[in-house]
Design an enzyme around this catalytic site. Structure first.
Site, PDB file in Angstrom:
ATOM      1  CG  ASP A 467      -3.831   5.519  -0.949  1.00  0.00           C
ATOM      2  OD1 ASP A 467      -3.700   3.524  -1.616  1.00  0.00           O
ATOM      3  OD2 ASP A 467      -4.802   6.126  -1.711  1.00  0.00           O
ATOM      4  CG  PHE A 468       2.098   5.085  -4.693  1.00  0.00           C
ATOM      5  CD1 PHE A 468       1.557   5.614  -5.472  1.00  0.00           C
ATOM      6  CD2 PHE A 468       3.740   5.675  -4.642  1.00  0.00           C
ATOM      7  CE1 PHE A 468       2.139   7.893  -5.658  1.00  0.00           C
ATOM      8  CE2 PHE A 468       4.283   6.976  -4.615  1.00  0.00           C
ATOM      9  CZ  PHE A 468       2.940   7.462  -5.419  1.00  0.00           C
TER      10      PHE A 468
END
Length: 793
Positions: A467-468
């Site tokens: 979830d970057f």
């Protein structure tokens, strides 16, 4: 029982209590330390625990040897602490403070121990007690002293004067400009007089965000055009306020509903007269100046900036339905939370997608609409670039494709729109992702503003399983180069604490980027990127790989529990891949840096970056073991339907609810964009309004707490910031990082401070909204303007 026996027993009970306390501490450290040692961790705790057990037993028996043994433990702990963490204040406090307090009690009790054993005490123990008390008082006092993480290199740097005629007139965009500078060329409020700022006016929106259950949050940066300030609330209501008094001029309610994630970070503004001026003699036409409101239920509404009425010529009676072409959208799975980008005559929107429910999420398409008519000008569907407007009949934009939820930027000279993209849903499993989805995932994508076609792109995370997604508005700024000129730069901050600097015309890095090998996972069916890009030419912030000695706690007890938790997880750096075991993701998916973006002073080429340092404990859950009620909007179990696994995200916190790694947990940093060096870094935020177990400590200890929100830089040498967990708006000296002013807010803020000079009064105001800090139950509906008293101008 004789009087003498009663007196002897009365004298002994404090020794028994002290010995019992030492026994309890020893038992905890011995048992927990044994567990830690079995996990391969430090042996200090088990050895210290055993020694404290012996000390406590002797003290209970009235044997002075117990105090001597405790003194040896305290001395050995001091040497161990220095070897473990060096001279860093907060890590030493965690290791020594509790034992120091117990040591003070032991020194005061020593004469009684000597008498209990039949001896005659001297006065040396009282001298030791005085020394320990002085050390504890000194440590307690120093805890309130602000101390930089990195001291300023040039703390006396003067501010650049504002050239005649170049002062800022209006704050027209969320980031002030479409370049996202959050910089104001104003100098009425300076380092010298900022201490005299006072509340000029306060307005109430009447719209208090409710954090319980729904997660509504005020994260607005207001706009200012002429003598009017425009504010949107967490639920999407818009207010026009008088810039000098805060008096309400009009209010618009879109009647928007969403089950969660309610927020409006900003409005778009379009001046049709600036694009196509009309004759001055012509009466003021409706909607020549308009606001664009993104709603919680996927609409884009154009509002007349003068009257607050919908612009009938835009879309259908003022509204464009953003669900068209998207396919099925379950309630709350797609919405607008960030500001629309006004790029010339276009208004460009992305959208927030509820990431981790399913592979069949709404599309991440980015669309541009004519700012006057609302007609679709172009669409960019990363999963199917062949679709350039509406999908063919019976089709939709690509479901689950990377979306753009953060603010976008625009360079009118180059004709480019810059998109910070996310990853294809869900976040933590990517074996199903197509090459088209992978290509533009977690990237900066430059689109031709006229056509919506890709000019270039640069990926900041390959095959993103963390979830970057890119959370912040790209900063467009010209930076000095070695040839004496400037380069057109784009600076992008990331959740993983990296800062990329690219040539915004070509996408080629201006600051060196290296592909480095990263850890590989072992989940069957998943694939892993062998390398990841690291921006070695720019400072990294808060993303060093943690080791056991980085663990922290308010006491040795929660520090020990954090060490046990840490040793029970895989921790292989920023890109530790998720697996069936617990993996530590540091920074976690909140950051690092997040949506608030950066501010910059282009006159000194200095960029200001705030961050949070919060880790996550992640693990994957086989499909058959997934709880049926999993949602995990932010934390907890997420279903990831359509994949073999769900996933669990848990904050890396101690039992007291404190981050397990050593402070600071949030900082403000200044970076020289010319030398690409860190100029200063200071902790931001205190435990005034938070603390262990969420209990307010009411202590202004500047430990540095997680930050969430934008900053504001002014040409007069100030940086304003409010996005802390305590309730303050602060001003920092941009050259030194020193806090030079702060004002108490009624509740916390995640809003972006902005500033303007009123065309009527000539006063410069600093404005901020305050609806409540994250993790705080205190909520409000405040819009507060600060200004200098008339005599100070």
């Amino acid at each position: 029982m004789t009087d003498t026996e009663q007196q002897a027993r009365a004298r002994r009970w404090p020794l028994v209590a002290l010995g019992a306390l030492t026994l309890l501490m020893g038992a905890f450290l011995a048992v927990g330390g044994g567990w830690l040692a079995m996990l391969g961790g430090s042996w200090y705790f088990v050895l210290a625990g055993i020694a404290l057990l012996a000390s406590g037993f002797l003290v209970v028996r009235g044997n002075p040897a117990g105090a001597w043994l405790f003194a040896l433990v305290l001395l050995a702990t001091a040497f161990w602490a220095l070897a473990d963490v060096g001279l860093r204040f907060w890590p030493l406090v965690s290791r020594l403070m509790a034992l120091g307090v117990l040591g003070l009690l032991m020194a005061l009790a020593y004469p009684a121990l000597v008498r209990a054993s039949g001896g005659k005490p001297g006065k040396g123990a009282y001298g030791v007690a005085v020394l320990l008390l002085a050390a504890l008082v000194a440590a307690g006092g120093y805890a309130f002293v602000p101390a930089p993480v990195v001291a300023a290199r040039n703390p006396g740097q003067p501010a650049t004067p504002v050239a005649p005629g170049s002062a800022q007139k209006d704050w027209l965009h969320w980031g002030n400009t479409t370049a996202g500078s959050r910089f104001a060329a104003l100098e009425q409020i300076t380092r010298a007089n900022v201490g005299q700022l006072q509340v000029a006016w306060t307005a109430h929106t009447g719209d208090i965000p409710q954090s319980t259950g729904s997660g509504a949050e005020d994260q607005n940066t207001p706009l200012q055009v002429g003598d009017t300030v425009y504010v949107c609330t967490a639920y999407g209501r818009v207010l026009a306020l008088d810039a000098d008094t805060g008096a309400e001029r009009w209010k618009f309610d879109p009647q928007a509903k969403a089950p969660n994630w309610q927020r409006c970070r900003g409005l778009g503004y379009f001046d049709q007269d600036a694009e196509a001026p009309v004759a001055t003699a012509q009466p003021a036409a409706a909607c020549r100046q308009r606001l664009f409101l993104p709603t919680l239920d996927a609409r884009l509404i154009a509002i007349d900036a003068r009257t607050g009425q919908p612009c009938a010529d835009f879309g259908t009676n003022g509204t464009v339905d953003l669900s068209v072409g998207m396919g099925e959208i379950p309630f709350g799975w797609y919405q607008q939370t960030s500001t629309p980008l006004v790029a010339g005559r276009l208004v460009v929107v992305g959208g927030r997608v509820a990431d981790n429910w399913s592979v069949d999420e709404p599309p991440g398409v980015v669309r541009a609409f004519d700012a006057v008519t609302g007609q679709l000008a172009w669409a960019w569907d990363s999963g199917n670039p062949a679709i350039t407007k509406l999908p063919p009949e019976g089709q939709t934009y690509t479901r689950g494709s990377p979306n753009v939820w953060a603010a976008m930027s625009y360079d009118a000279k180059l004709g480019l729109v810059y998109l910070p993209t996310g990853n294809a849903t869900p976040d933590f499993w990517g074996a199903h992702r197509t090459p088209e989805e992978e290509k533009y995932s977690s990237s900066i994508v430059a689109l031709d503003a006229a056509t919506g076609r890709v000019r270039w792109h640069f990926q900041t995370t390959h095959h993103d399983l963390w979830d970057f997604d890119l959370p912040s508005q790209p900063l467009l700024v010209d930076v000095p180069n070695a040839q004496g000129g400037t380069d057109p730069a784009l600076v992008q901050t990331t959740k993983q604490g990296e800062i990329f600097m690219l040539n915004r015309e070509t996408g080629v890095p201006l600051a060196e980027v290296q592909e480095k090998p990263v850890p590989q996972g072992n989940l069957p069916g998943e694939r892993y990127a062998p390398t990841q890009p690291f921006s070695v030419g720019m400072p990294s912030i808060g993303n060093t790989t943690l080791v056991e000695s980085d663990m922290w706690g308010a006491t040795p007890f929660d520090q020990l529990l954090c060490r046990i938790q840490f040793k029970g997880m895989r921790s292989e750096g920023v890109y530790t891949p998720p697996g069936l075991d617990h993996a530590l993701q540091m920074p976690g998916s909140l950051g690092g840096m997040n949506w608030g973006s950066v501010s910059v002073d282009p006159t000194t080429s200095t960029m200001f970056v705030n961050d949070m340092r919060l880790g996550l404990a992640n693990y994957m859950i086989p499909r058959e073991k997934m709880p049926k009620n999993a949602s995990g909007i932010e934390m907890g179990a997420v279903p990831q339907a359509g994949t073999p696994y769900g996933a669990m995200r848990q904050r890396f916190l101690s039992q007291l609810g404190i981050p397990c790694q050593a402070p600071p947990f949030g900082t403000m940093s200044a970076i020289d964009l010319k030398s690409r060096q860190l100029l200063w870094q200071v902790p931001v935020g205190t435990v005034q309004d938070t603390g262990p177990l969420g209990i307010k400590m009411h202590l202004p200890i500047p430990i540095g707490m997680p930050t969430l929100g934008p900053s504001l830089a002014t040409q007069s040498g100030l940086v304003f910031f409010a996005g802390t967990q305590d309730y303050y708006l602060r001003a920092f000296d941009s050259a030194s990082g020193k806090e030079v002013w702060k004002a108490r807010l009624p509740v916390g803020s995640q809003g972006g401070p902005m500033t303007y000079v009123s065309p009527k009064s000539g006063r410069q105001y600093v404005l901020v909204t305050a609806g409540g800090a994250r993790q705080s139950p205190d909520r409000g509906d405040y819009v507060i303007a600060y200004a200098l008293p008339p005599a100070a101008r």
